[in-house]
Design an enzyme around this catalytic site. Structure first.
Site, PDB file in Angstrom:
ATOM      1  N   HIS A 231       0.849  -1.191   0.000  1.00 32.84           N
ATOM      2  CA  HIS A 231       0.000   0.000   0.000  1.00 32.84           C
ATOM      3  C   HIS A 231       0.881   1.237   0.000  1.00 32.84           C
ATOM      4  O   HIS A 231       2.107   1.136   0.103  1.00 32.84           O
ATOM      5  CB  HIS A 231      -0.956  -0.024   1.193  1.00 32.84           C
TER       6      HIS A 231
ATOM      7  N   ASP B  38       0.055   6.852  -3.560  1.00 39.18           N
ATOM      8  CA  ASP B  38      -1.203   6.480  -4.219  1.00 39.18           C
ATOM      9  C   ASP B  38      -1.644   7.528  -5.242  1.00 39.18           C
ATOM     10  O   ASP B  38      -2.026   7.193  -6.362  1.00 39.18           O
ATOM     11  CB  ASP B  38      -2.339   6.358  -3.186  1.00 39.18           C
TER      12      ASP B  38
HETATM   13  C1  LIG Z   1      -9.741   3.410   1.434  1.00 32.44           C
HETATM   14  C2  LIG Z   1      -9.193   2.003   1.418  1.00 32.44           C
HETATM   15  C3  LIG Z   1      -8.156   1.955   0.316  1.00 32.44           C
HETATM   16  C4  LIG Z   1      -6.853   2.360   0.884  1.00 32.44           C
HETATM   17  C5  LIG Z   1      -5.833   2.514  -0.196  1.00 32.44           C
HETATM   18  C6  LIG Z   1      -4.511   2.077   0.219  1.00 32.44           C
HETATM   19  C7  LIG Z   1      -3.872   2.948   1.274  1.00 32.44           C
HETATM   20  C8  LIG Z   1      -3.610   1.934  -0.963  1.00 32.44           C
HETATM   21  O1  LIG Z   1      -2.453   2.129  -0.876  1.00 32.44           O
HETATM   22  S1  LIG Z   1      -4.296   1.437  -2.464  1.00 32.44           S
HETATM   23  C9  LIG Z   1      -2.928   0.907  -3.416  1.00 32.44           C
HETATM   24  C10 LIG Z   1      -2.860  -0.577  -3.380  1.00 32.44           C
HETATM   25  N1  LIG Z   1      -1.874  -1.106  -4.294  1.00 32.44           N
HETATM   26  C11 LIG Z   1      -2.071  -1.199  -5.590  1.00 32.44           C
HETATM   27  O2  LIG Z   1      -3.078  -0.830  -6.145  1.00 32.44           O
HETATM   28  C12 LIG Z   1      -0.908  -1.795  -6.366  1.00 32.44           C
HETATM   29  C13 LIG Z   1      -1.328  -2.783  -7.450  1.00 32.44           C
HETATM   30  N2  LIG Z   1      -2.226  -3.777  -6.929  1.00 32.44           N
HETATM   31  C14 LIG Z   1      -1.862  -4.754  -6.099  1.00 32.44           C
HETATM   32  O3  LIG Z   1      -0.726  -4.913  -5.698  1.00 32.44           O
HETATM   33  C15 LIG Z   1      -2.977  -5.671  -5.652  1.00 32.44           C
HETATM   34  O4  LIG Z   1      -4.079  -5.520  -6.490  1.00 32.44           O
HETATM   35  C16 LIG Z   1      -3.396  -5.413  -4.198  1.00 32.44           C
HETATM   36  C17 LIG Z   1      -2.252  -5.756  -3.256  1.00 32.44           C
HETATM   37  C18 LIG Z   1      -3.843  -3.992  -3.984  1.00 32.44           C
HETATM   38  C19 LIG Z   1      -4.605  -6.318  -3.885  1.00 32.44           C
HETATM   39  O5  LIG Z   1      -4.221  -7.667  -4.049  1.00 32.44           O
HETATM   40  P1  LIG Z   1      -5.287  -8.806  -4.254  1.00 32.44           P
HETATM   41  O6  LIG Z   1      -4.631 -10.090  -3.927  1.00 32.44           O
HETATM   42  O7  LIG Z   1      -6.536  -8.475  -3.523  1.00 32.44           O
HETATM   43  O8  LIG Z   1      -5.675  -8.658  -5.789  1.00 32.44           O
HETATM   44  P2  LIG Z   1      -4.818  -8.966  -7.092  1.00 32.44           P
HETATM   45  O9  LIG Z   1      -3.708  -9.930  -6.830  1.00 32.44           O
HETATM   46  O10 LIG Z   1      -4.439  -7.686  -7.746  1.00 32.44           O
HETATM   47  O11 LIG Z   1      -5.868  -9.719  -8.024  1.00 32.44           O
HETATM   48  C20 LIG Z   1      -7.119  -9.216  -8.333  1.00 32.44           C
HETATM   49  C21 LIG Z   1      -8.073 -10.372  -8.445  1.00 32.44           C
HETATM   50  O12 LIG Z   1      -9.337  -9.873  -8.776  1.00 32.44           O
HETATM   51  C22 LIG Z   1      -9.806 -10.601  -9.897  1.00 32.44           C
HETATM   52  N3  LIG Z   1     -10.691  -9.724 -10.671  1.00 32.44           N
HETATM   53  C23 LIG Z   1     -10.518  -8.441 -10.963  1.00 32.44           C
HETATM   54  N4  LIG Z   1     -11.570  -7.981 -11.659  1.00 32.44           N
HETATM   55  C24 LIG Z   1     -12.419  -9.024 -11.798  1.00 32.44           C
HETATM   56  C25 LIG Z   1     -13.678  -9.188 -12.438  1.00 32.44           C
HETATM   57  N5  LIG Z   1     -14.323  -8.173 -13.062  1.00 32.44           N
HETATM   58  N6  LIG Z   1     -14.253 -10.410 -12.388  1.00 32.44           N
HETATM   59  C26 LIG Z   1     -13.653 -11.441 -11.766  1.00 32.44           C
HETATM   60  N7  LIG Z   1     -12.461 -11.332 -11.146  1.00 32.44           N
HETATM   61  C27 LIG Z   1     -11.870 -10.138 -11.155  1.00 32.44           C
HETATM   62  C28 LIG Z   1      -8.565 -10.968 -10.650  1.00 32.44           C
HETATM   63  O13 LIG Z   1      -8.796 -11.978 -11.535  1.00 32.44           O
HETATM   64  C29 LIG Z   1      -7.664 -11.365  -9.501  1.00 32.44           C
HETATM   65  O14 LIG Z   1      -8.033 -12.667  -9.115  1.00 32.44           O
HETATM   66  P3  LIG Z   1      -6.946 -13.750  -8.617  1.00 32.44           P
HETATM   67  O15 LIG Z   1      -6.491 -13.276  -7.269  1.00 32.44           O
HETATM   68  O16 LIG Z   1      -7.711 -15.028  -8.564  1.00 32.44           O
HETATM   69  O17 LIG Z   1      -5.848 -13.741  -9.614  1.00 32.44           O
HETATM   70  C30 LIG Z   1     -10.262   0.920   1.206  1.00 32.44           C
HETATM   71  C31 LIG Z   1      -9.583  -0.484   1.273  1.00 32.44           C
HETATM   72  C32 LIG Z   1     -10.673  -1.443   1.810  1.00 32.44           C
HETATM   73  C33 LIG Z   1     -11.943  -0.562   1.789  1.00 32.44           C
HETATM   74  C34 LIG Z   1     -13.113  -1.019   2.663  1.00 32.44           C
HETATM   75  C35 LIG Z   1     -13.553  -2.461   2.365  1.00 32.44           C
HETATM   76  O18 LIG Z   1     -13.677  -2.702   0.962  1.00 32.44           O
HETATM   77  C36 LIG Z   1     -14.881  -2.860   3.047  1.00 32.44           C
HETATM   78  C37 LIG Z   1     -16.007  -1.822   2.873  1.00 32.44           C
HETATM   79  C38 LIG Z   1     -16.610  -1.824   1.468  1.00 32.44           C
HETATM   80  C39 LIG Z   1     -17.748  -0.807   1.318  1.00 32.44           C
HETATM   81  O19 LIG Z   1     -18.246  -0.811  -0.004  1.00 32.44           O
HETATM   82  C40 LIG Z   1     -17.197   0.608   1.660  1.00 32.44           C
HETATM   83  C41 LIG Z   1     -16.631   0.633   3.062  1.00 32.44           C
HETATM   84  C42 LIG Z   1     -15.507  -0.403   3.287  1.00 32.44           C
HETATM   85  C43 LIG Z   1     -15.178  -0.393   4.764  1.00 32.44           C
HETATM   86  C44 LIG Z   1     -14.269  -0.005   2.459  1.00 32.44           C
HETATM   87  C45 LIG Z   1     -13.772   1.435   2.802  1.00 32.44           C
HETATM   88  C46 LIG Z   1     -12.528   1.840   1.998  1.00 32.44           C
HETATM   89  O20 LIG Z   1     -12.840   2.000   0.632  1.00 32.44           O
HETATM   90  C47 LIG Z   1     -11.418   0.815   2.179  1.00 32.44           C
HETATM   91  C48 LIG Z   1     -10.924   0.893   3.618  1.00 32.44           C
END
Ligand SMILES: C[C@H](CCC[C@H](C)C(=O)SCCNC(=O)CCNC(=O)[C@H](O)C(C)(C)COP(=O)(O)OP(=O)(O)OC[C@H]1O[C@@H](n2cnc3c(N)ncnc32)[C@H](O)[C@@H]1OP(=O)(O)O)[C@H]1CC[C@H]2[C@@H]3[C@H](O)C[C@@H]4C[C@H](O)CC[C@]4(C)[C@H]3C[C@H](O)[C@]12C
Length: 382
Positions: free
Chosen positions: A122, A152
């Site tokens: 993150h 970010d």
């Molecule tokens: C506000 C919070 C966000 C904080 C931001 C934070 C501080 C950051 O720094 S964000 C930057 C994160 N890093 C990156 O983006 C770098 C690149 N990405 C990654 O490294 C990774 O994606 C990861 C580490 C971020 C996540 O890894 P993960 O293992 O989960 O995923 P991936 O390996 O990337 O694989 C993705 C898989 O998804 C599949 N996929 C994708 N699309 C589809 C599709 N259409 N159909 C099917 N499948 C799909 C893909 O195939 C992959 O699958 P596999 O793994 O099988 O390969 C917020 C953070 C959390 C939020 C809260 C939470 O969500 C709960 C509530 C939700 C509610 O709606 C709102 C309130 C919440 C409390 C919510 C509140 C906030 O928004 C958060 C706190």
């Protein structure tokens, strides 16, 4: 608007990619966010002006739909861990083969190569790896991340949007798309270039929190006012510093020299004592209209009503009453026009987008009944 006619497919992500997509939408691009199906919840708070398509990419038919969208688009923006898109058969090679004009933007923490490329992370991790986190924080305290702004958003979402615009510009000459490898570590470090390139000036010779611009200098810090609010002071140049001293009704003759570093703690004590004698509004009245470089520290709720921001329309209220910053910068002929309506529900535009991209009604119904897509127009009408 500057990006009118540009079609963007954004895969739903956490924070940086949604911000990137919102910037593009604000400046006129047509951004479609591809969400997961099966009751997925959105965490996209930067969805302004986007449409949502709910599509299951774990199914080959879903992959085929996605490809069809990409063939007719200019940009695909993906925020997943390295290898995720390739595993689904949606890597750049697959998509660029079908649409050589496509700009394929990959926004990750560590980039597409190197030993960390596949690691989760993150903002705070990327900031740490950029070198910048080591410089942020108060004297004698541990490093402190300024929200998740630097990696970010500045180094991530914004830098990626910049890359996309550059690639669009280049494509207008070459006719070819390309892949953008946007690493938040590198984006953040690049945003911080000043830190590297100003080291020769001696600006960062002292420990963290004891330098001129990292809250070490008393004339570059915040001070608490008598009503528990704060003023920000940035009076660096001698002529501006003199105005600060004047505004505080201090006598320069009684004070140590501005640049006498060993006297900074004493000077800070004096400023702290004086600022605590008046309210924020009183200090604002004293310093407004001067060059002392002293401003109130406004809360997110206060920015809208500040006369300067009001005069420029720097912040606006959307149809939900939510306050947001106006897109920046302001272009004279083709400024951004941020959408004022509410954010999309997941799948709200699945049907209309697929129709727009040439899918027949019968195909849409088939995809729907097979659970490849989801439609949520009904929710939108409630
Ligand atoms: C506000 C919070 C966000 C904080 C931001 C934070 C501080 C950051 O720094 S964000 C930057 C994160 N890093 C990156 O983006 C770098 C690149 N990405 C990654 O490294 C990774 O994606 C990861 C580490 C971020 C996540 O890894 P993960 O293992 O989960 O995923 P991936 O390996 O990337 O694989 C993705 C898989 O998804 C599949 N996929 C994708 N699309 C589809 C599709 N259409 N159909 C099917 N499948 C799909 C893909 O195939 C992959 O699958 P596999 O793994 O099988 O390969 C917020 C953070 C959390 C939020 C809260 C939470 O969500 C709960 C509530 C939700 C509610 O709606 C709102 C309130 C919440 C409390 C919510 C509140 C906030 O928004 C958060 C706190």
């Amino acid at each position: 608007m500057a990006l009118a006619g540009v079609r963007v497919i954004e895969l739903a992500g956490l924070a940086p990619a949604p911000f990137c997509g919102m910037i593009l939408a604000d400046f006129g691009a047509r951004v479609i966010r591809v969400d997961r199906t099966k009751g997925a919840m959105t965490v996209d708070t930067q969805a302004r002006g986007k449409r949502s398509v709910a599509l299951n990419l774990k199914n080959p038919k879903g992959v085929a739909v996605f490809k069809r969208l990409c063939v007719q688009s200019d940009v695909v923006l993906e925020p997943y861990r390295k290898g995720v898109m390739e595993k689904m058969g949606l890597g750049p090679e697959d998509l660029l083969k079908e649409n050589p004009r496509l700009i394929y933007a990959r926004l990750t923490g560590y980039g597409q190569s190197g030993s960390y490329a596949k690691a989760a992370g993150h903002d705070i991790n990327y900031l740490a790896m950029s070198g910048l986190l080591s410089m942020l924080g108060r004297s004698s305290e541990k490093p402190y991340a300024p929200l998740n702004l630097v990696a970010d958003f500045a180094g991530g979402g914004l830098m990626c949007a910049f890359g996309i615009v550059l690639a669009l510009l280049e494509r207008s000459r070459s006719g070819q798309g390309q892949i953008i490898d946007a690493s938040m570590v590198e984006g953040a470090a690049y945003v911080g270039s000043f830190m590297w390139k100003s080291r020769s000036l001696g600006l960062w010779n002292r420990p963290r929190g004891e330098n001129m611009l990292d809250s070490g200098a008393p004339f570059y810090d915040t001070y608490c006012t008598s009503d528990g609010k704060y003023m920000a002071v940035g009076a660096i140049e001698p002529q501006f510093y003199q105005q600060l001293i004047k505004g505080l009704a201090l006598d320069d003759a009684d004070l140590p020299a501005q640049m006498s570093v060993s006297d900074w703690p004493q000077l800070r004590q004096t400023f702290t004592r004086v600022f605590a004698t008046k309210t924020q509004a009183e200090w604002s009245r004293i310093f407004d209209g001067t060059d002392a470089c002293v401003t109130p520290v406004l809360s997110l709720d206060e920015v809208l009503s500040h006369p300067h921001n009001q005069a420029r329309g720097s912040f606006f209220k959307d149809s939900q009453g939510e306050i947001s910053p106006r897109p920046a910068p302001v272009l004279s002929r083709s400024p951004a026009e941020p959408c004022h309506s509410r954010d999309p529900f997941i799948g709200e535009h699945t049907r209309s987008v697929l129709k727009e991209y040439g899918f027949e009604q019968a195909q849409i119904e088939q995809l729907l009944s097979a659970g490849i897509i989801e439609c949520n127009e009904a929710k939108a009408r409630l």
